[in-house]
Design an enzyme around this catalytic site. Structure first.
Site, PDB file in Angstrom:
ATOM      1  N   SER A 141      21.192  -2.292 -19.482  1.00  0.00           N
ATOM      2  CA  SER A 141      21.456  -2.912 -18.180  1.00  0.00           C
ATOM      3  C   SER A 141      22.512  -2.096 -17.433  1.00  0.00           C
ATOM      4  CB  SER A 141      21.858  -4.372 -18.378  1.00  0.00           C
ATOM      5  OG  SER A 141      21.781  -5.083 -17.170  1.00  0.00           O
ATOM      6  N   ASP A 268      10.919  -7.622 -15.094  1.00  0.00           N
ATOM      7  CA  ASP A 268      12.369  -7.825 -15.186  1.00  0.00           C
ATOM      8  C   ASP A 268      12.851  -8.625 -13.979  1.00  0.00           C
ATOM      9  OD1 ASP A 268      15.191  -7.547 -15.155  1.00  0.00           O
ATOM     10  OD2 ASP A 268      15.075  -5.638 -16.206  1.00  0.00           O
ATOM     11  N   HIS A 299      14.372  -9.312 -18.947  1.00  0.00           N
ATOM     12  CA  HIS A 299      15.555  -8.449 -18.905  1.00  0.00           C
ATOM     13  C   HIS A 299      16.219  -8.454 -20.271  1.00  0.00           C
ATOM     14  CE1 HIS A 299      18.788  -6.258 -16.885  1.00  0.00           C
ATOM     15  NE2 HIS A 299      19.645  -6.988 -17.595  1.00  0.00           N
TER      16      HIS A 299
END
Length: 343
Positions: A141, A268, A299
């Site tokens: 991320s 996502d 995600h």
């Protein structure tokens, strides 16, 4: 280069949100046997590094976590356990203010999606400890965006020991990702992050009372607003738009010259699908990048398994399978354990 994915999502976690949330809420892992060290930074602050000992002659992996995450995140523990199974050395760099024991750090700055100096410092120290040992870096991320910024913008200074990397669930275009998190059910993630970010900033005001306007801080409702009032000004940007434009990793992809896997799910919820189309175009500029964008996964989710009681977290094994293909064959025997990493 595009890679066909072997990921088969769990049928009992439909949509993008359940896979995103499930592992965080339902997964239980014993803590990997790491120890924490505090490493001083050139600006008078320090970062925490959690260290896992491996076997002599085995590669090393450096983990970079996501926004407001850290050592206790299930995916971090899962990656550490994957390293331990293989006998690899592993280190987790905890971004400034993300260590619960050091939330209020010694300087006004904190961390953000484009800040690469702490990463560069930690890599240099790891390489100095065990010269010649192959290093793989995994960024998740926000950590993935930082990793790609560093690899793309500073390729000439990346040590040769950095052999391969993986960037997971990266928000490549920070501006579009931020706006996407303001829409519909995606706001659940915004609220989660803001609670932590605002509370942390309020605590920091006890040490740096002029850091931000406390009244404005309490009025923030979106990540864009937070970055416009807090992240941007504190770190030398004109505001959120300037910060996002200068720190998104999408424009830097063409500069990456180490084998790097980009692993994102097309569904996502942290960014619009169009961003991944733009990543495909940008990645054509370098043969170092391999794209793997399975249709589902959420995600940092990527939950597989035929039944709820048999959940498997596919991403973690995939990361190490990729790195093994590039690092394991290059690992050379070493005569001693790296300094400071004995169990």
């Amino acid at each position: 280069m595009a890679q066909r994915s072997s990921f088969r999502p769990a049928w009992w976690l439909p949509g993008p949100h359940l896979p995103t949330i499930y592992g965080r809420l339902a997964r239980r892992l014993p803590a990997a046997p790491t120890r924490a060290e505090r490493w001083p930074t050139p600006d008078g602050d320090a970062v925490t590094v959690h260290r896992l000992s491996g076997q002599p002659g085995h590669p090393r992996v450096l983990l970079l976590h996501g926004l407001e995450s850290g050592i206790h995140a299930p995916y971090v523990q899962g990656l550490l356990h994957q390293a331990r199974l293989r006998g690899w050395w592993a280190d987790l760099l905890v971004w400034r203010t993300c260590d619960p024991a050091h939330v209020v750090n010694a300087v006004p700055r904190a961390y953000h999606s484009g800040e690469t100096t702490d990463l560069a410092m930690v890599v240099r120290r790891l390489v100095a400890e065990s010269p010649g040992t192959p290093v793989g870096i995994v960024g998740v991320s926000l950590g993935g965006n930082v990793l790609l910024k560093w690899l793309g913008n500073e390729a000439a200074t990346v040590p040769p020991e950095v052999t391969a990397s993986v960037a997971v669930s990266v928000p490549f275009d920070l501006g579009r990702a931020s706006r996407h998190l303001e829409r519909g059910i995606n706001t659940i993630y915004t609220r989660y992050f803001l609670r932590s970010l605002v509370a942390k900033t309020e605590r920091k005001l006890t040490r740096f009372p002029d850091l931000v306007d406390a009244t404005a801080l309490r009025r923030l409702r979106t990540l864009w607003e937070f970055d416009d009032v807090v992240t941007g000004p504190i770190h030398g940007f004109a505001g959120a738009a300037d910060y996002y434009a200068r720190c998104s990793s999408l424009p830097t992809l063409g500069g990456v010259d180490r084998p790097t896997l980009l692993l994102n799910a097309a569904d996502d919820p942290f960014l619009p699908r169009q961003v991944l189309d733009d990543v495909r175009v940008a990645a054509r500029g370098t043969s170092a990048l391999t794209i793997e964008f399975p249709e589902r996964g959420g995600h940092v989710g990527f939950v597989a398994g035929a039944i709820p009681g048999g959940a498997r977290y596919w991403m973690e094994g995939r990361v190490f399978d990729w790195l093994s293909g590039h690092l394991a064959s290059r690992a050379a025997p070493i005569a001693r354990e790296p300094a400071g990493t004995a169990a």
